[in-house]
Design a protein around this motif. Sequence first.
Motif, PDB file in Angstrom:
ATOM      1  N   UNK A 125       1.128  -1.258  -0.068  1.00 34.34           N
ATOM      2  CA  UNK A 125       0.360  -0.126  -0.033  1.00 34.34           C
ATOM      3  C   UNK A 125       1.137   1.139  -0.108  1.00 34.34           C
ATOM      4  N   UNK A 126       0.456   2.223  -0.804  1.00 34.79           N
ATOM      5  CA  UNK A 126       1.261   3.189  -1.076  1.00 34.79           C
ATOM      6  C   UNK A 126       0.985   4.364  -0.481  1.00 34.79           C
ATOM      7  N   UNK A 127       2.505   5.615   0.029  1.00 31.04           N
ATOM      8  CA  UNK A 127       2.255   6.326   1.216  1.00 31.04           C
ATOM      9  C   UNK A 127       1.132   7.244   0.963  1.00 31.04           C
TER      10      UNK A 127
ATOM     11  N   UNK B  47      -2.064   6.630  -0.087  1.00 29.47           N
ATOM     12  CA  UNK B  47      -2.878   6.332   0.659  1.00 29.47           C
ATOM     13  C   UNK B  47      -3.513   6.389   2.189  1.00 29.47           C
ATOM     14  N   UNK B  48      -1.893   6.870   2.538  1.00 26.77           N
ATOM     15  CA  UNK B  48      -1.881   6.953   3.708  1.00 26.77           C
ATOM     16  C   UNK B  48      -2.965   8.618   4.818  1.00 26.77           C
ATOM     17  N   UNK B  49      -2.358   9.802   4.076  1.00 21.11           N
ATOM     18  CA  UNK B  49      -3.073  10.322   3.541  1.00 21.11           C
ATOM     19  C   UNK B  49      -3.643  11.200   2.522  1.00 21.11           C
TER      20      UNK B  49
ATOM     21  N   UNK C 157      -6.677   5.305   9.494  1.00 27.69           N
ATOM     22  CA  UNK C 157      -5.323   5.541   8.794  1.00 27.69           C
ATOM     23  C   UNK C 157      -4.978   2.981   8.927  1.00 27.69           C
TER      24      UNK C 157
ATOM     25  N   UNK D 164       6.381   5.621   6.539  1.00 28.05           N
ATOM     26  CA  UNK D 164       4.542   6.522   6.255  1.00 28.05           C
ATOM     27  C   UNK D 164       4.639   6.944   7.059  1.00 28.05           C
TER      28      UNK D 164
ATOM     29  N   UNK E 215       9.728   3.493  -0.918  1.00 27.95           N
ATOM     30  CA  UNK E 215       8.168   1.876  -2.227  1.00 27.95           C
ATOM     31  C   UNK E 215       8.712   2.087  -3.336  1.00 27.95           C
TER      32      UNK E 215
END
Lengths: 243, 359
Positions: free
Chosen positions: A1-3, A5-7, A159, B217, B233
């Motif tokens: 999951x990419x950053x 999508x964190x925020x 989150x 992250x 990433x």
Amino acid sequence: MRNETVRKARGNRLTAMLQVRNEADKHLEAVLQDLTDFVDEIVIVDDASTDGTVKLCRSFAKVSKLIELKQSSFHREWELRLLLWNAACETKPGWLLSVDADEFYEDKAKAWMRTLIDQDEYDWVGFRFFDFWGGTTHYREDRLWQIHRRHTRSLVRYIPGYYYFFPRMDHHVPRLPLTYAALPGFLSELRVKHYGWAVSQEELYRKYLRYMERDPNGEWGSLEQYRSILDENPNLVPWKEEA
Amino acid sequence: MFFGADGKPDDDANGIRPVSLLDLARLNRGEYGAVVTSPYLLPCVRLIQPRIVIAIAERRDEADSSETLRKFHGLMAAQADLIATSSEKIYLEMCFRYDHVLYMPNDIEESGTVWTEAISAKLRGESTDVWMHRQWEAQAAFYRNWHERIGDHETICYLLASYQYLLGRSSAKSYLSLSFEQMMIKEFTDCLRTHYRFFSAMDAKEGDLEAAVRVYAITALTDEERSRVRVLQAYLDQGRTDLAKAELFRLNDDYRNAIGTLLRSDDPEAGSHLLRCYLPVYRYQEALQLLERIRKQTPERYLADLLRGTLDMLSGKRHEAIHAFLRAAAKDWLLLGHMAELERWELETEFALGRHRHA
């Protein structure tokens, strides 16, 4: 999951979460109507209501999940909070708004809601809650009643994978996981009207009795504050709507 | 025997005798071990070409902890064959940087044995890993005992998590969770980077790099941190797991595991990453050797001159150091600042030697 999508800075979905019990004849209908105007989804845990609460909840299209408890878990508040939290997180929300069945966000707060959640700088928002007293025109303000002087965290970014923790307490469990405090937050001046005390003198007396019965030694709260519920002339301040 | 001003009344009885700088120069080379407490005495240590150099790292006053001084003490530690300290704070910090650190608390009997055994192992050319592990075990047992006695406490659980992490045990996560919870309950909320981020190093150690990057992250709030997430990433997407893992360790100040990962890696960029890990922990000797090896990849020759100059300085080779610094400054005149560092070094060294001479 990419950053990213964190925020997420845009396109966040907002899920409101409520824990209810025998609210059919109080503010629940107005609260759900109000929420319908500005949230995307509503998740509810009904703590074994015996009135028409469940039916009322089901009548709102945005109530996407309703968990009905057959036995009340009121005295195991930690479990209730966790149950609601997990149910709300299952909807894969962008943000979660924790609402009580007697809380109303002022119009200005509702207008700012999307701006508050569509950004990637902070993960929670604190609002100023006001305890309305004896009606919906005044709030109470004195030494023991000044929740509006500080901020209450009620809007949080969800989150996935973060460490969420509720203290295992029977009463006075925070409405949202304590570990949000470690994340960056925004203290807004937007206001929330709490109508829990906007009731008649008789109802105030019944509430006093319930508090004293539940916590006679002031173990979970302040006895002085419980007693102040019966104050004959509390200091009331008129509420002014803001554009 | 000792060279210095800190003799004790019972030194004679213990067979310890003071020696002068002149005596020191007359000692047979390669016959002695040196225990050094100040970086400014390193040139004296070179005089006897000891079989083993043991650095004693001790807590310093806040007022006495300038960047330059930290660097000199760091260089002393990095130059030593063994590092010993009685401060647990320094001990843990060092364990995350070097492969040869011993804890020497004054009140634990076993430390005497470990001390002797570790020195013997080092003299035999063996690794001191077994002794480091034994001490981590002892520290973990000590804090487990405390935890059982007083229950969850943020500091005790954090230290316990740290030792379990060093030992490579998954229970480190449980103790870190307890510590994080206690921090929240007690409203010590400024701990996203100090506590929560540590989970990313634990995930990395367990090989779950996706989870590790995700945890990092969550803690990445500045632009710089967020750009690091993008780099991490990208490494994962390209299957360059060694680089991602080492970077996660480095971002958690675990230089020891970062360096270990990169040394085992065959990624073509591992060398330049190694350099980034050696420099902050003052492992200049290794950095210089690496630069020589990867010369073609690093056009920054001035860096080699800077490192060489600093190492010359530590060995008391003043002229060589000056030449190296001047060569580096030809690339960037701001690097002349190292001459001021050399001056500070010389002043402090003179002061240390003068003090000892007059003792």
